[in-house]
Design a protein around this motif. Structure first.
Motif, PDB file in Angstrom:
ATOM      1  N   GLN A  36     -63.227  37.559 -37.589  1.00 40.06           N
ATOM      2  CA  GLN A  36     -63.088  36.452 -36.637  1.00 40.06           C
ATOM      3  C   GLN A  36     -63.035  37.041 -35.325  1.00 40.06           C
ATOM      4  O   GLN A  36     -62.661  38.138 -35.092  1.00 40.06           O
ATOM      5  N   GLU A  37     -63.755  36.232 -34.366  1.00 39.01           N
ATOM      6  CA  GLU A  37     -63.910  36.866 -33.156  1.00 39.01           C
ATOM      7  C   GLU A  37     -62.432  37.199 -32.403  1.00 39.01           C
ATOM      8  O   GLU A  37     -61.696  36.212 -32.490  1.00 39.01           O
ATOM      9  N   ARG A  38     -62.371  38.592 -31.766  1.00 36.93           N
ATOM     10  CA  ARG A  38     -61.201  38.865 -31.358  1.00 36.93           C
ATOM     11  C   ARG A  38     -60.838  38.005 -29.866  1.00 36.93           C
ATOM     12  O   ARG A  38     -61.795  38.192 -29.053  1.00 36.93           O
ATOM     13  N   TRP A  39     -59.679  37.931 -29.600  1.00 43.30           N
ATOM     14  CA  TRP A  39     -59.253  37.349 -28.207  1.00 43.30           C
ATOM     15  C   TRP A  39     -57.885  37.449 -28.187  1.00 43.30           C
ATOM     16  O   TRP A  39     -57.087  37.728 -29.115  1.00 43.30           O
ATOM     17  N   PHE A  40     -57.398  37.433 -27.009  1.00 43.20           N
ATOM     18  CA  PHE A  40     -55.751  37.195 -26.715  1.00 43.20           C
ATOM     19  C   PHE A  40     -55.525  36.599 -25.535  1.00 43.20           C
ATOM     20  O   PHE A  40     -56.298  36.322 -24.683  1.00 43.20           O
ATOM     21  N   ALA A  41     -54.219  36.161 -25.199  1.00 39.86           N
ATOM     22  CA  ALA A  41     -53.907  35.276 -24.006  1.00 39.86           C
ATOM     23  C   ALA A  41     -52.871  36.305 -23.212  1.00 39.86           C
ATOM     24  O   ALA A  41     -52.291  37.174 -23.932  1.00 39.86           O
ATOM     25  N   ALA A  42     -52.825  36.020 -21.989  1.00 41.84           N
ATOM     26  CA  ALA A  42     -51.886  36.710 -21.231  1.00 41.84           C
ATOM     27  C   ALA A  42     -51.334  36.213 -19.898  1.00 41.84           C
ATOM     28  O   ALA A  42     -51.949  35.128 -19.429  1.00 41.84           O
ATOM     29  N   ALA A  43     -50.220  35.906 -19.956  1.00 41.80           N
ATOM     30  CA  ALA A  43     -49.488  35.312 -18.818  1.00 41.80           C
ATOM     31  C   ALA A  43     -49.235  36.229 -17.761  1.00 41.80           C
ATOM     32  O   ALA A  43     -48.551  37.331 -17.850  1.00 41.80           O
TER      33      ALA A  43
ATOM     34  N   LEU B  15     -52.082  31.435 -16.923  1.00 45.89           N
ATOM     35  CA  LEU B  15     -52.414  31.785 -18.323  1.00 45.89           C
ATOM     36  C   LEU B  15     -53.926  32.222 -18.401  1.00 45.89           C
ATOM     37  O   LEU B  15     -54.640  31.476 -17.930  1.00 45.89           O
ATOM     38  N   ALA B  16     -54.196  33.331 -18.825  1.00 47.11           N
ATOM     39  CA  ALA B  16     -55.439  33.977 -18.935  1.00 47.11           C
ATOM     40  C   ALA B  16     -55.858  34.101 -20.373  1.00 47.11           C
ATOM     41  O   ALA B  16     -54.992  34.401 -21.298  1.00 47.11           O
ATOM     42  N   VAL B  17     -57.268  33.771 -20.741  1.00 45.16           N
ATOM     43  CA  VAL B  17     -57.744  34.166 -22.084  1.00 45.16           C
ATOM     44  C   VAL B  17     -58.940  35.389 -21.836  1.00 45.16           C
ATOM     45  O   VAL B  17     -59.723  35.129 -21.070  1.00 45.16           O
ATOM     46  N   PHE B  18     -58.510  36.447 -22.642  1.00 49.37           N
ATOM     47  CA  PHE B  18     -59.710  37.648 -22.827  1.00 49.37           C
ATOM     48  C   PHE B  18     -60.366  37.460 -24.158  1.00 49.37           C
ATOM     49  O   PHE B  18     -59.586  37.173 -25.204  1.00 49.37           O
TER      50      PHE B  18
ATOM     51  N   VAL C 133     -62.508  35.116 -19.780  1.00 44.60           N
ATOM     52  CA  VAL C 133     -63.285  33.727 -20.032  1.00 44.60           C
ATOM     53  C   VAL C 133     -62.540  32.457 -19.419  1.00 44.60           C
ATOM     54  O   VAL C 133     -63.349  31.480 -19.235  1.00 44.60           O
ATOM     55  N   SER C 134     -61.207  32.260 -19.290  1.00 49.45           N
ATOM     56  CA  SER C 134     -60.559  31.265 -18.788  1.00 49.45           C
ATOM     57  C   SER C 134     -59.237  31.605 -18.274  1.00 49.45           C
ATOM     58  O   SER C 134     -58.461  32.890 -18.438  1.00 49.45           O
ATOM     59  N   VAL C 135     -58.766  30.915 -16.980  1.00 50.87           N
ATOM     60  CA  VAL C 135     -57.673  31.324 -16.421  1.00 50.87           C
ATOM     61  C   VAL C 135     -57.265  29.927 -15.784  1.00 50.87           C
ATOM     62  O   VAL C 135     -57.826  29.106 -15.219  1.00 50.87           O
ATOM     63  N   VAL C 136     -55.855  29.586 -16.209  1.00 53.60           N
ATOM     64  CA  VAL C 136     -55.147  28.137 -15.609  1.00 53.60           C
ATOM     65  C   VAL C 136     -54.202  28.451 -15.025  1.00 53.60           C
ATOM     66  O   VAL C 136     -52.927  29.289 -15.390  1.00 53.60           O
ATOM     67  N   ASP C 137     -53.830  27.947 -13.467  1.00 52.89           N
ATOM     68  CA  ASP C 137     -52.655  28.126 -13.012  1.00 52.89           C
ATOM     69  C   ASP C 137     -51.730  26.977 -13.597  1.00 52.89           C
ATOM     70  O   ASP C 137     -52.027  25.947 -13.678  1.00 52.89           O
ATOM     71  N   LEU C 138     -50.282  27.400 -13.977  1.00 50.05           N
ATOM     72  CA  LEU C 138     -49.549  26.557 -14.704  1.00 50.05           C
ATOM     73  C   LEU C 138     -48.568  25.833 -13.372  1.00 50.05           C
ATOM     74  O   LEU C 138     -48.276  26.320 -12.181  1.00 50.05           O
TER      75      LEU C 138
ATOM     76  N   ASP D  39     -42.126  25.411 -32.183  1.00 47.88           N
ATOM     77  CA  ASP D  39     -41.786  24.104 -32.863  1.00 47.88           C
ATOM     78  C   ASP D  39     -42.676  23.702 -33.879  1.00 47.88           C
ATOM     79  O   ASP D  39     -42.830  22.477 -34.518  1.00 47.88           O
ATOM     80  N   GLY D  40     -43.720  24.401 -34.234  1.00 50.71           N
ATOM     81  CA  GLY D  40     -44.769  24.204 -35.196  1.00 50.71           C
ATOM     82  C   GLY D  40     -45.966  23.564 -34.814  1.00 50.71           C
ATOM     83  O   GLY D  40     -47.077  23.503 -35.229  1.00 50.71           O
ATOM     84  N   GLY D  41     -46.025  23.383 -33.237  1.00 51.24           N
ATOM     85  CA  GLY D  41     -47.106  22.716 -32.595  1.00 51.24           C
ATOM     86  C   GLY D  41     -48.065  24.012 -32.101  1.00 51.24           C
ATOM     87  O   GLY D  41     -48.106  24.958 -32.782  1.00 51.24           O
ATOM     88  N   ALA D  42     -48.519  23.677 -31.301  1.00 44.54           N
ATOM     89  CA  ALA D  42     -49.693  24.682 -30.696  1.00 44.54           C
ATOM     90  C   ALA D  42     -49.888  24.786 -29.093  1.00 44.54           C
ATOM     91  O   ALA D  42     -49.562  23.831 -28.473  1.00 44.54           O
ATOM     92  N   LEU D  43     -49.984  25.945 -28.629  1.00 45.00           N
ATOM     93  CA  LEU D  43     -50.564  26.146 -27.028  1.00 45.00           C
ATOM     94  C   LEU D  43     -51.987  26.034 -27.238  1.00 45.00           C
ATOM     95  O   LEU D  43     -52.424  26.907 -27.849  1.00 45.00           O
ATOM     96  N   ILE D  44     -52.931  24.998 -26.611  1.00 46.65           N
ATOM     97  CA  ILE D  44     -54.227  25.173 -26.434  1.00 46.65           C
ATOM     98  C   ILE D  44     -54.902  25.284 -25.266  1.00 46.65           C
ATOM     99  O   ILE D  44     -54.433  24.597 -24.583  1.00 46.65           O
ATOM    100  N   LEU D  45     -55.936  26.177 -25.302  1.00 49.24           N
ATOM    101  CA  LEU D  45     -56.514  26.518 -23.861  1.00 49.24           C
ATOM    102  C   LEU D  45     -57.735  26.019 -24.121  1.00 49.24           C
ATOM    103  O   LEU D  45     -58.588  26.395 -24.959  1.00 49.24           O
TER     104      LEU D  45
END
Length: 355
Positions: A132-139, A151-154, A166-171, A270-276
């Motif tokens: 699986q392609e490797r990635w991680f998120a960071a606050a 939140l950023a995704v590398f 590849v992505s960054v979102v201001d919360l 809670d069993g849900g997900a954070l989706i970016l």
């Protein structure tokens, strides 16, 4: 404080012309994980999968990004930027470069160096299946001592074999999503699309966001999303546009071809997900009748060259973040960040003849 230029943008009003491991990085025990990671009972540890990378390696990725991003931004160097950015973020940054190059030198703001504060950063490093392609998120925060607010995704892109943002979102809130952790402090990656265990997937979230802009949420936006600051702001953009020109013109939003369909998801406690995820939309401003014209603003100069138009279509690429429940309940849009990446439209007839 204003976000650093071309690294993490504030959410634009989009009305142009009038645009894992959760770890406080001070307490790391070594290369493979944190010294203190609180286990989350709901996170499964079976089957055992390898984490995408170690916490120390993730910190090195973030440090490298900050260093090279500064160097590239100072010289508007697209090639150098391409070594640390990809996907929607690279497209957004390049559009910032283009906009800056369209300004006279006297109107360009001096570049200010910046860096992410590793002491306050929180990492969300998922375990991934083999192949699986490797990635991680960071606050992250760009202010020392301040809690993370984006939140950023590398991702390690196969064609480059290097880590790039590849992505960054201001919360809208410094209260971060409650990502589930296993006993060793790592997160669990889950499918972002076609996931039957979630109330919505990335495709439906993207459709709902586009509907917020296009109709004010009438069709799917207000059905998929519970009211949040982010979703209310998108709906307000739509309503403001409807009356912006009065009887002299119109401003209409619509979805656009989206090149960036990759989405990333982490299991929450809670069993849900954070989706970016990302989306692309347009805003078309047009005069109501002949004899009127739209005069481009200085920030449009790179694309429209100060030529009056009868209509202008702006293209925006945006990164979005949402928390999705496991049950059939509304999701929550927790932030989005956009950049204008193009503008075009027919010149006035008199300008066309002159050209």
């Amino acid at each position: 404080m204003e976000s650093p230029i071309r690294t993490a943008r504030r959410t634009l009003p989009l009305l142009i012309g009038a645009t894992c491991l959760v770890l406080a990085l001070t307490g790391c025990a070594g290369e493979d994980g944190p010294a203190q990671a609180r286990p989350t009972p709901s996170a499964s540890t079976s089957p055992k999968q390898a984490p995408a990378l170690s916490a120390a390696q993730a910190r090195d990725v973030i440090t490298r990004y900050s260093k090279i991003n500064n160097e590239a931004n100072a010289d508007l160097d697209r090639r150098q930027l391409d070594t640390v950015e990809d996907g929607p973020l690279y497209a957004m940054s390049v559009s910032d470069y283009t906009e800056t190059e369209g300004l006279p030198a006297k109107d360009r703001e001096p570049y200010k160096r910046w860096s992410y504060d590793l002491a306050s950063a929180k990492l969300y490093i998922p375990r991934l299946a083999a192949g699986q392609e490797r990635w991680f998120a960071a606050a992250l925060s760009s202010e020392k001592g301040k809690a993370p607010s984006r939140l950023a995704v590398f991702a390690e892109l196969p064609r480059h074999k290097r880590w790039e943002m590849v992505s960054v979102v201001d919360l809208d809130s410094q209260k971060l999503p409650d990502v589930a952790l296993d006993r060793e402090g790592y997160a669990t990656a889950v499918p972002a699309n076609d996931n039957k265990h979630l109330a919505a997937d990335a495709n439906l979230l993207r459709t709902a966001v586009l509907d917020n802009f296009a109709t004010g949420g009438t069709n799917t936006g207000t059905k998929v999303f519970a009211p949040t600051k982010a979703s209310k702001r998108q709906i307000k953009v739509h309503s403001d546009a409807a009356t912006r020109f009065g009887d002299k013109g119109t401003s209409v939003f619509d979805g656009a071809d989206n090149r960036f369909t990759d989405a990333y998801a982490l299991k929450t406690a809670d069993g849900g997900a954070l989706i970016l995820f990302s989306h692309t939309h347009t805003q078309t401003d047009a005069v109501a009748h002949s004899g009127l014209q739209i005069n481009p603003g200085k920030d449009d100069r790179a694309w429209l060259h100060d030529v009056p138009r009868t209509s202008i279509t702006y293209t925006f690429i945006c990164n979005d973040a949402a928390t999705v429940p496991a049950k059939s309940q509304p999701s929550r849009l927790i932030g989005y960040t956009c950049a204008r990446t193009n503008a075009s439209g027919p010149p006035l007839p008199s300008w066309t003849a002159r050209a």
